[in-house]
Scaffold this motif. Structure first.
Motif, PDB file in Angstrom:
ATOM      1  N   HIS A  43     -12.733  -0.706 -28.097  1.00  0.00           N
ATOM      2  CA  HIS A  43     -11.409  -1.251 -27.775  1.00  0.00           C
ATOM      3  C   HIS A  43     -11.169  -1.217 -26.266  1.00  0.00           C
ATOM      4  O   HIS A  43     -11.879  -0.553 -25.506  1.00  0.00           O
ATOM      5  N   HIS A  44     -10.145  -1.919 -25.830  1.00  0.00           N
ATOM      6  CA  HIS A  44      -9.874  -2.075 -24.404  1.00  0.00           C
ATOM      7  C   HIS A  44      -9.068  -0.908 -23.847  1.00  0.00           C
ATOM      8  O   HIS A  44      -8.510  -0.111 -24.596  1.00  0.00           O
ATOM      9  N   GLN A  45      -8.968  -0.899 -22.531  1.00  0.00           N
ATOM     10  CA  GLN A  45      -8.046   0.001 -21.855  1.00  0.00           C
ATOM     11  C   GLN A  45      -7.537  -0.679 -20.595  1.00  0.00           C
ATOM     12  O   GLN A  45      -8.219  -1.508 -20.007  1.00  0.00           O
ATOM     13  N   ALA A  65      -8.847 -16.539 -20.682  1.00  0.00           N
ATOM     14  CA  ALA A  65     -10.296 -16.485 -20.935  1.00  0.00           C
ATOM     15  C   ALA A  65     -10.617 -16.167 -22.392  1.00  0.00           C
ATOM     16  O   ALA A  65     -11.729 -16.421 -22.848  1.00  0.00           O
ATOM     17  N   CYS A  66      -9.656 -15.638 -23.112  1.00  0.00           N
ATOM     18  CA  CYS A  66      -9.942 -15.162 -24.470  1.00  0.00           C
ATOM     19  C   CYS A  66     -10.161 -16.328 -25.448  1.00  0.00           C
ATOM     20  O   CYS A  66      -9.262 -17.151 -25.638  1.00  0.00           O
ATOM     21  N   PRO A  67     -11.321 -16.395 -26.080  1.00  0.00           N
ATOM     22  CA  PRO A  67     -11.584 -17.496 -27.002  1.00  0.00           C
ATOM     23  C   PRO A  67     -10.840 -17.359 -28.328  1.00  0.00           C
ATOM     24  O   PRO A  67     -10.756 -18.323 -29.094  1.00  0.00           O
ATOM     25  N   ALA A  68     -10.302 -16.187 -28.594  1.00  0.00           N
ATOM     26  CA  ALA A  68      -9.622 -15.952 -29.870  1.00  0.00           C
ATOM     27  C   ALA A  68      -8.105 -15.914 -29.717  1.00  0.00           C
ATOM     28  O   ALA A  68      -7.403 -15.645 -30.693  1.00  0.00           O
ATOM     29  N   ASP A  69      -7.619 -16.170 -28.508  1.00  0.00           N
ATOM     30  CA  ASP A  69      -6.177 -16.146 -28.258  1.00  0.00           C
ATOM     31  C   ASP A  69      -5.568 -14.815 -28.718  1.00  0.00           C
ATOM     32  O   ASP A  69      -4.524 -14.788 -29.370  1.00  0.00           O
ATOM     33  N   ALA A  70      -6.240 -13.739 -28.356  1.00  0.00           N
ATOM     34  CA  ALA A  70      -5.830 -12.426 -28.851  1.00  0.00           C
ATOM     35  C   ALA A  70      -4.961 -11.651 -27.870  1.00  0.00           C
ATOM     36  O   ALA A  70      -4.441 -10.597 -28.209  1.00  0.00           O
ATOM     37  N   ILE A  71      -4.820 -12.161 -26.636  1.00  0.00           N
ATOM     38  CA  ILE A  71      -4.097 -11.387 -25.608  1.00  0.00           C
ATOM     39  C   ILE A  71      -2.791 -12.082 -25.260  1.00  0.00           C
ATOM     40  O   ILE A  71      -2.755 -13.305 -25.098  1.00  0.00           O
ATOM     41  N   TYR A  72      -1.736 -11.294 -25.147  1.00  0.00           N
ATOM     42  CA  TYR A  72      -0.438 -11.815 -24.720  1.00  0.00           C
ATOM     43  C   TYR A  72       0.032 -11.000 -23.521  1.00  0.00           C
ATOM     44  O   TYR A  72       0.090  -9.769 -23.590  1.00  0.00           O
ATOM     45  N   CYS A 101      -9.194 -10.270 -32.142  1.00  0.00           N
ATOM     46  CA  CYS A 101     -10.212  -9.940 -31.142  1.00  0.00           C
ATOM     47  C   CYS A 101     -11.591  -9.815 -31.772  1.00  0.00           C
ATOM     48  O   CYS A 101     -11.757  -9.169 -32.808  1.00  0.00           O
ATOM     49  N   ILE A 102     -12.577 -10.422 -31.122  1.00  0.00           N
ATOM     50  CA  ILE A 102     -13.955 -10.316 -31.598  1.00  0.00           C
ATOM     51  C   ILE A 102     -14.789  -9.436 -30.662  1.00  0.00           C
ATOM     52  O   ILE A 102     -16.002  -9.412 -30.742  1.00  0.00           O
ATOM     53  N   LEU A 103     -14.095  -8.732 -29.760  1.00  0.00           N
ATOM     54  CA  LEU A 103     -14.733  -7.758 -28.862  1.00  0.00           C
ATOM     55  C   LEU A 103     -15.877  -8.371 -28.054  1.00  0.00           C
ATOM     56  O   LEU A 103     -16.910  -7.750 -27.847  1.00  0.00           O
ATOM     57  N   CYS A 104     -15.651  -9.606 -27.612  1.00  0.00           N
ATOM     58  CA  CYS A 104     -16.713 -10.321 -26.902  1.00  0.00           C
ATOM     59  C   CYS A 104     -16.795  -9.929 -25.435  1.00  0.00           C
ATOM     60  O   CYS A 104     -17.837 -10.081 -24.803  1.00  0.00           O
ATOM     61  N   GLY A 105     -15.696  -9.450 -24.853  1.00  0.00           N
ATOM     62  CA  GLY A 105     -15.725  -9.020 -23.456  1.00  0.00           C
ATOM     63  C   GLY A 105     -15.429 -10.110 -22.436  1.00  0.00           C
ATOM     64  O   GLY A 105     -15.488  -9.858 -21.233  1.00  0.00           O
ATOM     65  N   MET A 106     -15.087 -11.305 -22.872  1.00  0.00           N
ATOM     66  CA  MET A 106     -14.781 -12.379 -21.915  1.00  0.00           C
ATOM     67  C   MET A 106     -13.570 -12.012 -21.055  1.00  0.00           C
ATOM     68  O   MET A 106     -13.495 -12.356 -19.886  1.00  0.00           O
ATOM     69  N   CYS A 107     -12.610 -11.319 -21.648  1.00  0.00           N
ATOM     70  CA  CYS A 107     -11.390 -10.969 -20.927  1.00  0.00           C
ATOM     71  C   CYS A 107     -11.669 -10.010 -19.782  1.00  0.00           C
ATOM     72  O   CYS A 107     -11.117 -10.156 -18.692  1.00  0.00           O
ATOM     73  N   ILE A 108     -12.556  -9.050 -19.998  1.00  0.00           N
ATOM     74  CA  ILE A 108     -12.811  -8.081 -18.921  1.00  0.00           C
ATOM     75  C   ILE A 108     -13.620  -8.726 -17.801  1.00  0.00           C
ATOM     76  O   ILE A 108     -13.528  -8.313 -16.659  1.00  0.00           O
TER      77      ILE A 108
HETATM   78  S1  SF4 Z   1     -12.829  -9.067 -26.220  1.00  0.00           S
HETATM   79 FE1  SF4 Z   1     -12.978 -11.321 -26.465  1.00  0.00          FE
HETATM   80  S2  SF4 Z   1     -11.741 -11.794 -28.275  1.00  0.00           S
HETATM   81 FE2  SF4 Z   1     -11.185  -9.700 -27.635  1.00  0.00          FE
HETATM   82  S3  SF4 Z   1      -9.397  -9.950 -26.323  1.00  0.00           S
HETATM   83 FE3  SF4 Z   1     -11.199  -9.963 -24.963  1.00  0.00          FE
HETATM   84  S4  SF4 Z   1     -11.771 -12.136 -24.758  1.00  0.00           S
HETATM   85 FE4  SF4 Z   1     -10.369 -11.982 -26.514  1.00  0.00          FE
END
Ligand code: SF4
Ligand code: SF4
Length: 208
Positions: A43-45, A65-72, A101-108
Protein backbone atom coordinates in the motif's frame (compact mmCIF):
# COMPACT_ATOMS: atom_id res chain seq x y z
CA UNK A 1 -2.16 -55.69 -21.89
CA UNK A 2 1.48 -55.87 -20.73
CA UNK A 3 2.08 -58.18 -17.81
CA UNK A 4 3.17 -55.45 -15.36
CA UNK A 5 0.31 -53.02 -16.04
CA UNK A 6 -1.41 -54.22 -12.90
CA UNK A 7 1.34 -52.37 -10.96
CA UNK A 8 0.32 -48.95 -12.37
CA UNK A 9 -2.03 -48.07 -9.47
CA UNK A 10 0.77 -48.88 -7.03
CA UNK A 11 3.15 -46.63 -9.00
CA UNK A 12 0.59 -43.83 -8.65
CA UNK A 13 0.65 -44.19 -4.87
CA UNK A 14 4.43 -44.12 -5.08
CA UNK A 15 4.25 -40.53 -6.29
CA UNK A 16 1.97 -39.69 -3.36
CA UNK A 17 4.32 -41.24 -0.81
CA UNK A 18 7.37 -39.52 -2.31
CA UNK A 19 5.70 -36.10 -2.04
CA UNK A 20 4.75 -36.77 1.60
CA UNK A 21 8.40 -36.67 2.62
CA UNK A 22 9.44 -33.64 0.57
CA UNK A 23 9.99 -30.20 2.15
CA UNK A 24 6.65 -28.37 2.29
CA UNK A 25 6.45 -25.08 0.35
CA UNK A 26 3.14 -24.01 1.90
CA UNK A 27 3.41 -20.88 4.06
CA UNK A 28 1.19 -20.99 7.14
CA UNK A 29 -0.09 -17.45 6.68
CA UNK A 30 -1.05 -15.43 8.72
CA UNK A 31 0.93 -17.09 11.53
CA UNK A 32 4.00 -17.26 9.32
CA UNK A 33 4.65 -14.02 7.41
CA UNK A 34 7.54 -14.07 4.97
CA UNK A 35 9.32 -10.85 3.97
CA UNK A 36 8.48 -9.56 0.52
CA UNK A 37 10.94 -8.66 -2.22
CA UNK A 38 12.49 -5.23 -1.51
CA UNK A 39 10.65 -3.57 -4.40
CA UNK A 40 7.31 -5.25 -3.71
CA UNK A 41 4.35 -2.91 -4.30
CA UNK A 42 2.35 -2.75 -1.10
CA UNK A 43 0.00 0.00 0.00
CA UNK A 44 0.98 3.64 -0.43
CA UNK A 45 2.22 6.25 1.98
CA UNK A 46 2.40 10.04 1.92
CA UNK A 47 5.79 11.25 3.12
CA UNK A 48 6.93 14.22 5.16
CA UNK A 49 9.95 16.49 5.14
CA UNK A 50 12.32 16.27 8.10
CA UNK A 51 10.60 19.17 9.85
CA UNK A 52 7.19 17.45 9.60
CA UNK A 53 5.75 19.43 6.68
CA UNK A 54 4.03 17.30 4.06
CA UNK A 55 5.73 16.59 0.75
CA UNK A 56 2.45 16.49 -1.20
CA UNK A 57 1.78 19.71 -3.08
CA UNK A 58 -1.71 18.74 -4.25
CA UNK A 59 -0.73 18.77 -7.94
CA UNK A 60 -2.93 15.76 -8.84
CA UNK A 61 -0.32 14.27 -11.18
CA UNK A 62 -0.67 10.94 -9.38
CA UNK A 63 -4.43 10.98 -9.97
CA UNK A 64 -3.99 11.73 -13.67
CA UNK A 65 -1.39 8.98 -14.06
CA UNK A 66 -3.54 6.33 -12.41
CA UNK A 67 -4.98 3.90 -14.98
CA UNK A 68 -7.66 2.73 -12.55
CA UNK A 69 -8.89 6.18 -11.50
CA UNK A 70 -8.23 5.18 -7.91
CA UNK A 71 -6.82 8.46 -6.55
CA UNK A 72 -8.76 11.56 -5.56
CA UNK A 73 -6.89 14.76 -4.65
CA UNK A 74 -8.06 18.22 -3.73
CA UNK A 75 -5.29 20.79 -3.40
CA UNK A 76 -5.54 23.94 -1.34
CA UNK A 77 -3.37 27.07 -0.97
CA UNK A 78 -0.95 27.29 1.93
CA UNK A 79 -1.31 30.45 3.99
CA UNK A 80 1.61 32.00 5.89
CA UNK A 81 -0.17 31.30 9.17
CA UNK A 82 -1.55 27.94 8.02
CA UNK A 83 1.19 26.04 6.18
CA UNK A 84 1.15 22.27 5.58
CA UNK A 85 3.85 21.94 2.89
CA UNK A 86 6.68 24.05 1.50
CA UNK A 87 5.59 26.11 -1.50
CA UNK A 88 2.18 27.31 -2.65
CA UNK A 89 -0.17 24.37 -2.23
CA UNK A 90 -0.75 21.19 -0.29
CA UNK A 91 -2.98 18.15 -0.60
CA UNK A 92 -6.04 19.05 1.45
CA UNK A 93 -8.00 15.91 0.54
CA UNK A 94 -6.19 12.76 -0.52
CA UNK A 95 -7.86 9.39 -1.03
CA UNK A 96 -6.84 6.09 -2.59
CA UNK A 97 -9.57 3.62 -3.42
CA UNK A 98 -8.12 0.14 -2.87
CA UNK A 99 -11.17 -1.42 -4.48
CA UNK A 100 -9.81 -0.03 -7.75
CA UNK A 101 -6.05 0.14 -7.18
CA UNK A 102 -4.04 -2.53 -8.98
CA UNK A 103 -0.81 -1.56 -7.17
CA UNK A 104 0.92 -0.85 -10.47
CA UNK A 105 3.04 2.04 -9.18
CA UNK A 106 2.31 4.49 -12.00
CA UNK A 107 1.24 7.11 -9.45
CA UNK A 108 4.52 7.05 -7.54
CA UNK A 109 6.43 7.42 -10.80
CA UNK A 110 4.36 10.50 -11.63
CA UNK A 111 4.81 12.22 -8.26
CA UNK A 112 7.28 15.12 -8.68
CA UNK A 113 8.13 15.46 -4.98
CA UNK A 114 8.41 11.81 -3.88
CA UNK A 115 5.48 12.59 -1.62
CA UNK A 116 3.85 9.35 -2.66
CA UNK A 117 5.73 6.07 -2.34
CA UNK A 118 4.75 2.46 -1.79
CA UNK A 119 5.43 0.29 1.20
CA UNK A 120 5.99 -3.46 1.44
CA UNK A 121 2.79 -3.85 3.45
CA UNK A 122 0.27 -6.06 1.66
CA UNK A 123 -2.38 -6.66 4.32
CA UNK A 124 -5.03 -4.31 2.98
CA UNK A 125 -7.98 -6.67 2.58
CA UNK A 126 -11.19 -5.80 4.41
CA UNK A 127 -14.82 -6.84 4.47
CA UNK A 128 -16.50 -3.56 3.55
CA UNK A 129 -16.16 -0.96 0.84
CA UNK A 130 -15.78 2.08 3.09
CA UNK A 131 -12.64 0.79 4.79
CA UNK A 132 -10.95 0.26 1.46
CA UNK A 133 -11.05 3.94 0.58
CA UNK A 134 -7.99 5.17 2.46
CA UNK A 135 -7.90 8.80 3.50
CA UNK A 136 -5.01 11.21 3.85
CA UNK A 137 -4.95 10.57 7.59
CA UNK A 138 -4.38 6.86 6.97
CA UNK A 139 -1.80 7.38 4.24
CA UNK A 140 0.29 10.10 5.88
CA UNK A 141 3.34 8.78 7.70
CA UNK A 142 3.46 9.40 11.44
CA UNK A 143 5.62 12.12 12.89
CA UNK A 144 9.07 10.89 13.78
CA UNK A 145 11.31 12.34 16.51
CA UNK A 146 12.39 15.82 15.51
CA UNK A 147 9.29 16.45 13.41
CA UNK A 148 6.58 18.98 14.24
CA UNK A 149 2.92 18.53 13.29
CA UNK A 150 1.78 20.97 10.57
CA UNK A 151 0.62 23.64 10.21
CA UNK A 152 3.86 25.51 10.91
CA UNK A 153 6.30 27.73 9.00
CA UNK A 154 9.09 26.32 6.82
CA UNK A 155 11.93 25.33 9.14
CA UNK A 156 14.48 24.03 6.67
CA UNK A 157 14.99 27.00 4.41
CA UNK A 158 13.62 30.24 3.03
CA UNK A 159 11.50 28.68 0.29
CA UNK A 160 10.55 25.30 -1.12
CA UNK A 161 13.70 25.13 -3.26
CA UNK A 162 15.77 24.80 -0.12
CA UNK A 163 13.84 21.68 0.80
CA UNK A 164 14.80 20.00 -2.47
CA UNK A 165 18.46 20.71 -1.75
CA UNK A 166 18.51 19.07 1.66
CA UNK A 167 20.78 16.28 0.41
CA UNK A 168 23.42 18.84 -0.48
CA UNK A 169 23.05 20.30 2.98
CA UNK A 170 23.95 17.01 4.65
CA UNK A 171 20.43 16.05 5.77
CA UNK A 172 20.47 12.33 5.21
CA UNK A 173 18.13 9.39 5.65
CA UNK A 174 18.85 7.34 8.73
CA UNK A 175 16.32 4.72 9.74
CA UNK A 176 12.75 3.65 9.24
CA UNK A 177 10.21 2.89 11.88
CA UNK A 178 10.13 -0.65 13.32
CA UNK A 179 8.46 -3.25 11.16
CA UNK A 180 8.68 -1.17 8.01
CA UNK A 181 10.89 -1.80 5.04
CA UNK A 182 11.27 -1.09 1.39
CA UNK A 183 12.27 1.80 -0.85
CA UNK A 184 11.14 5.06 0.58
CA UNK A 185 10.21 3.39 3.85
CA UNK A 186 6.57 3.05 4.76
CA UNK A 187 6.96 5.46 7.62
CA UNK A 188 8.61 8.05 5.53
CA UNK A 189 12.00 9.60 5.36
CA UNK A 190 13.36 9.18 8.83
CA UNK A 191 16.16 11.69 8.80
CA UNK A 192 18.90 13.12 10.86
CA UNK A 193 17.94 16.77 11.06
CA UNK A 194 21.00 17.79 13.02
CA UNK A 195 21.79 21.27 11.85
CA UNK A 196 18.80 21.42 9.55
CA UNK A 197 17.33 24.39 11.36
CA UNK A 198 20.40 26.39 10.44
CA UNK A 199 19.64 26.10 6.73
CA UNK A 200 17.49 29.18 6.68
CA UNK A 201 20.62 31.23 6.12
CA UNK A 202 20.01 31.03 2.39
CA UNK A 203 20.47 29.21 -0.85
CA UNK A 204 24.25 29.36 -0.96
CA UNK A 205 24.59 27.74 2.40
CA UNK A 206 22.02 25.09 1.59
CA UNK A 207 23.76 24.22 -1.66
CA UNK A 208 27.13 23.59 0.01
S1 SF4 B 1 -0.72 1.89 -7.84
FE1 SF4 B 1 -1.57 2.09 -9.94
S2 SF4 B 1 -3.76 1.66 -9.73
FE2 SF4 B 1 -2.97 2.04 -7.65
S3 SF4 B 1 -3.34 4.21 -7.27
FE3 SF4 B 1 -1.25 4.05 -8.12
S4 SF4 B 1 -1.49 4.29 -10.35
FE4 SF4 B 1 -3.54 3.87 -9.50
S1 SF4 C 1 1.16 12.73 -4.13
FE1 SF4 C 1 2.63 13.68 -5.53
S2 SF4 C 1 1.64 13.63 -7.55
FE2 SF4 C 1 0.03 13.26 -6.02
S3 SF4 C 1 -0.87 15.28 -5.60
FE3 SF4 C 1 0.76 14.92 -4.06
S4 SF4 C 1 2.62 15.84 -4.93
FE4 SF4 C 1 1.14 15.64 -6.62
Amino acid sequence: MPVLDFLNPVKGFGVTFREMFRKVDTVMYPEDKRPTAPRFHGHHQLNRWPDGLEKCIGCELCAWACPADAIYVEGRDNMPEDRYSPGERYGHVYQINYLRCILCGMCIEACPTRALTMTNEYEIADDNRESLIWTKEQLLVPLLPGMEAPPHPMRLGNDEKDYYRLGGAGVVATARAPGMAGPGGPTGPAVDITGANELAAGEDEVAK
